[in-house]
Design a protein around this motif. Structure first.
Motif, short mmCIF file in Angstrom:
data_model
loop_
_atom_site.label_atom_id
_atom_site.label_comp_id
_atom_site.label_asym_id
_atom_site.label_seq_id
_atom_site.Cartn_x
_atom_site.Cartn_y
_atom_site.Cartn_z
N SER A 49 0.82 -1.22 0.00
CA SER A 49 0.00 0.00 0.00
C SER A 49 0.85 1.28 0.00
CB SER A 49 -0.93 0.01 1.22
OG SER A 49 -0.18 0.19 2.42
N LYS A 50 2.18 1.13 0.15
CA LYS A 50 3.09 2.28 0.24
C LYS A 50 3.89 2.42 -1.04
CE LYS A 50 3.52 1.73 5.25
NZ LYS A 50 4.38 1.25 6.34
N PRO A 51 4.55 3.60 -1.24
CA PRO A 51 5.42 3.76 -2.41
C PRO A 51 6.50 2.68 -2.40
CG PRO A 51 5.06 5.86 -1.31
CD PRO A 51 4.49 4.80 -0.42
N PRO A 52 6.95 2.20 -3.56
CA PRO A 52 6.58 2.65 -4.91
C PRO A 52 5.35 1.93 -5.47
CG PRO A 52 8.32 1.01 -5.07
CD PRO A 52 8.02 1.16 -3.60
N TYR A 53 4.75 1.05 -4.67
CA TYR A 53 3.65 0.22 -5.21
C TYR A 53 2.31 0.97 -5.21
CZ TYR A 53 7.27 -3.12 -3.91
OH TYR A 53 8.47 -3.77 -3.76
N ASN A 54 1.98 1.58 -4.04
CA ASN A 54 0.74 2.36 -3.89
C ASN A 54 -0.51 1.59 -4.31
OD1 ASN A 54 2.14 4.69 -2.96
ND2 ASN A 54 2.71 5.14 -5.08
N ARG A 55 -0.56 0.31 -3.98
CA ARG A 55 -1.72 -0.50 -4.36
C ARG A 55 -2.81 -0.41 -3.30
NH1 ARG A 55 0.53 -6.46 -6.00
NH2 ARG A 55 2.20 -5.83 -7.41
N ASP A 56 -4.03 -0.52 -3.76
CA ASP A 56 -5.15 -0.67 -2.82
C ASP A 56 -5.13 -2.10 -2.33
OD1 ASP A 56 -7.47 -0.87 -1.43
OD2 ASP A 56 -8.81 -0.53 -3.13
N SER A 57 -4.88 -2.31 -1.06
CA SER A 57 -4.69 -3.66 -0.53
C SER A 57 -6.00 -4.44 -0.43
CB SER A 57 -4.04 -3.60 0.86
OG SER A 57 -4.95 -3.04 1.79
N GLY A 58 -7.12 -3.72 -0.48
CA GLY A 58 -8.40 -4.41 -0.33
C GLY A 58 -8.75 -4.70 1.12
N ILE A 59 -7.85 -4.32 2.03
CA ILE A 59 -8.09 -4.58 3.46
C ILE A 59 -8.86 -3.40 4.06
CG2 ILE A 59 -6.96 -4.83 5.70
CD1 ILE A 59 -4.82 -6.48 4.28
N PRO A 60 -9.99 -3.67 4.70
CA PRO A 60 -10.84 -2.58 5.23
C PRO A 60 -10.10 -1.71 6.25
CG PRO A 60 -11.97 -4.72 5.37
CD PRO A 60 -10.54 -5.00 5.01
N ALA A 61 -10.55 -0.48 6.35
CA ALA A 61 -9.98 0.45 7.34
C ALA A 61 -10.14 -0.14 8.74
CB ALA A 61 -10.72 1.79 7.25
N GLY A 62 -9.12 0.06 9.55
CA GLY A 62 -9.13 -0.47 10.92
C GLY A 62 -8.61 -1.89 11.03
N CYS A 63 -8.30 -2.51 9.88
CA CYS A 63 -7.84 -3.90 9.89
C CYS A 63 -6.44 -4.06 9.29
CB CYS A 63 -8.81 -4.78 9.10
SG CYS A 63 -10.44 -4.91 9.84
N THR A 64 -5.71 -2.97 9.19
CA THR A 64 -4.40 -3.04 8.54
C THR A 64 -3.30 -3.37 9.56
OG1 THR A 64 -3.85 -0.71 8.92
CG2 THR A 64 -5.18 -1.24 6.95
N TRP A 65 -2.13 -3.63 9.01
CA TRP A 65 -0.95 -3.89 9.84
C TRP A 65 -0.65 -2.70 10.75
CZ3 TRP A 65 1.68 -8.07 11.12
CH2 TRP A 65 2.94 -7.94 11.69
N GLN A 66 -0.79 -1.50 10.20
CA GLN A 66 -0.49 -0.29 10.98
C GLN A 66 -1.44 -0.14 12.17
OE1 GLN A 66 2.15 1.56 10.64
NE2 GLN A 66 2.82 0.37 8.84
N ASP A 67 -2.64 -0.69 12.04
CA ASP A 67 -3.63 -0.57 13.12
C ASP A 67 -3.26 -1.41 14.34
OD1 ASP A 67 -5.58 1.20 11.98
OD2 ASP A 67 -6.11 -0.41 10.61
N MET A 68 -2.33 -2.37 14.17
CA MET A 68 -2.04 -3.23 15.32
C MET A 68 -0.56 -3.35 15.66
SD MET A 68 -2.57 -7.14 14.08
CE MET A 68 -1.13 -8.02 13.58
N ARG A 69 0.34 -2.91 14.77
CA ARG A 69 1.77 -3.18 14.97
C ARG A 69 2.34 -2.54 16.24
NH1 ARG A 69 5.03 1.20 12.98
NH2 ARG A 69 6.86 -0.15 13.00
N SER A 70 1.81 -1.39 16.65
CA SER A 70 2.36 -0.70 17.82
C SER A 70 1.63 -1.04 19.12
CB SER A 70 2.34 0.82 17.60
OG SER A 70 1.02 1.23 17.34
N LEU A 71 0.60 -1.86 19.02
CA LEU A 71 -0.16 -2.23 20.23
C LEU A 71 0.53 -3.34 20.99
CD1 LEU A 71 -3.79 -2.33 18.72
CD2 LEU A 71 -2.67 -0.42 19.88
N LYS A 72 0.15 -3.53 22.24
CA LYS A 72 0.65 -4.66 23.02
C LYS A 72 -0.39 -5.03 24.07
CE LYS A 72 3.61 -1.56 25.72
NZ LYS A 72 5.00 -1.27 26.09
N GLY A 73 -0.13 -6.16 24.74
CA GLY A 73 -1.05 -6.59 25.80
C GLY A 73 -2.43 -6.93 25.26
#
Length: 501
Positions: A49-73
């Motif tokens: 989903s990031k440069p240089p690809y910039n593809r639409d991943s098809g993954i709904p908002a709130g369900c991406t890797w970025q939504d959980m990578r910094s969480l814990k516990g």
């Protein structure tokens, strides 16, 4: 599988290094591999989903890797659970991989370590060879875990590559595996076509190889997901396109498609059965017979059913290479009917007798049969059968002495895939231990039950006590023979107990 590169080996070690604490927490190898599948897929979608690809991943908002990578516990656990539930309801490849998914890693601290480890790698920028090798390495480790039972879905890669070398699939042709496990035959076929035709593959052929070549079916849900991920990592199929593999019982119906090649290793075990609960609340197994109008005969022997199914899905000039246990070559009744029909309607030109000690399920004595379908004709289509005995006086073990692809080079040379009509026997009256021998169809037709279970090389261990295999090989042979005999007795006992009821 081939030797892993240093980079790949280090990532496999890192990914697999977390398995011990997971095992202590009750997570099996298979469950861990499944969680890795979900997490690596999410990470790759994020990278795309990031440069240089910039593809639409098809993954709904709130369900991406970025939504959980910094969480814990518990926050990480809750978010991961919610993501899995949402993605399992999506369509296409996304929904197929995440269907009925759940978090099997109960300790939040370990889940965090797995997320951090995956976050630390750039998965998309790795070549598909490296990504594929990592995943194949994990599948192999999972297969080696005897407790998981995953070995039955894992065909030795050396054997798969040899079968593909003999079949020599071409660009623009279709390939099916009706019990595709983790996708080994597809990957080896893709690799062969990509390398053999590297200089000539045009854009249209590359697109066909990625999205239209492969047709697969897998019965076991977990293995089905692992297969989809394995293919995706090897650049087969697309996140938005049709899923190349279906989860189903391949034997239930004619799928309707016809293909140019079938390469497959149907699951071991002779009988198909369904389990049900009787009136007393006890579970019972009942033989499952597939009544398909196009089958030559009805049988509860799933190996014979798969051979008939393969004949159905081949086009009129299609070619097949199929791993079958010995019983398919000699069994009477339905077995004889199937052999008759193969000799009559196909050119059953080659049989490779495989050694013991190469499969994860012990006690298996197997062969590869190669046959080409022929248009309907009153004449018998098989003229001669060539048999390569790679079993007598051959000893392999899974760990100390595994079978390598090079061990089968002589068979490939004898098979002569470039022109198999110019073969030469290595057996003769003067060389009775030659492993490559021709039999006319008339000779086979006269044999009891038209048996194809033919061998002629003398077993040296029977004649010369000084030539006995190493003690560990001998012990493994004894165990395999005992287990094979035990399975036979258990099947007989089940039959007798049903008759007495």
């Amino acid at each position: 599988m081939a030797e892993l590169s240093t980079q790949t080996s280090s990532i496999v070690s890192k990914v697999w290094g977390l398995c011990n604490p997971l095992r202590d927490d009750g997570v099996s190898y298979g469950d861990y591999l499944e969680q890795l599948t979900y997490l690596i897929f999410l990470k790759m979608a994020d990278e795309y989903s990031k440069p240089p690809y910039n593809r639409d991943s098809g993954i709904p908002a709130g369900c991406t890797w970025q939504d959980m990578r910094s969480l814990k516990g518990t926050e990480l656990e809750d978010k991961y659970k919610a993501i899995l539930e949402t993605l399992g309801k999506q369509s296409g490849l996304l929904g197929s991989i995440f269907f009925q998914s759940s978090n099997k890693i109960s300790k939040a601290a370990i889940l965090k370590r797995v997320v951090d480890m995956i976050d630390g790698e750039k998965w998309v920028s790795m070549s598909s060879d490296v990504k594929g090798d990592i995943y194949e390495g994990l599948l192999q480790k999972n297969a080696e875990d005897t407790k998981s039972g995953a070995g039955q879905y894992f065909t030795p890669r050396s054997l798969i590559r040899t079968m593909v070398r003999c079949m020599r699939p071409e660009p623009g042709k279709t390939i099916a595996d009706p019990c595709c496990g983790s996708g080994g035959f597809f990957l080896a076929s893709q690799d062969f076509i990509a390398n053999e035709y590297r200089e000539t593959l045009d854009r249209e052929q590359k697109e066909f190889l990625k999205n239209k070549t492969f047709y697969g079916t897998e019965l076991v849900p977990t293995t089905f997901k692992l297969c989809l991920m394995n293919l995706y990592l090897h650049n087969i199929g697309d996140i938005y396109g049709d899923v190349p593999v279906k989860q189903a019982d391949a034997l239930l119906t004619d799928p309707g498609y016809r293909v140019d090649y079938v390469l497959t290793n149907p699951p071991f075990g002779k009988k198909s059965s369904i389990t049900f609960t009787n009136e007393e609340g006890e579970t019972e197994d009942e033989a499952l017979v597939y009544n398909r109008s196009e089958f030559w005969t009805t049988s509860s022997n799933k190996q014979l059913n798969f051979v008939q199914h393969i004949y159905t899905i081949l086009n009129s000039t299609g070619k097949a290479a199929v791993v079958v246990p010995d019983n398919v070559l000699f069994e009477g009744g339905a077995g004889e009917t199937v052999r008759e029909q193969l000799l009559q309607n196909t050119d059953l030109h080659t049989i490779l007798r495989l050694p013991t000690g190469i499969f994860y399920k012990q006690g298996v004595k197997a062969n590869v049969i190669f046959f080409d379908k022929r248009p309907a004709s009153p004449e018998r289509q098989t003229r001669e059968v060539w048999i390569y005995d790679f079993r007598t006086n051959i000893h392999f073990t899974l760990k100390q002495n595994p079978m390598k692809e090079s061990d089968l080079d002589d068979f490939v040379a004898c098979f002569n895939p470039e022109n198999r009509h110019q073969r030469k026997e290595t057996w003769s009256e003067e060389n009775p231990d030659g492993r490559w021998r021709r039999f006319t169809v008339d000779e086979i037709w006269k044999r009891d039950k038209k048996s194809l279970d033919i061998f002629w090389v003398k077993d040296k261990s029977l004649a010369d006590l000084d030539n006995l295999p190493e003690p560990d090989v001998l012990a493994e042979d004894i165990i395999e023979n005992l287990q094979s005999a035990l399975e036979g007795f258990q099947a007989l006992q089940a039959k007798l107990s049903k008759k007495s009821q």
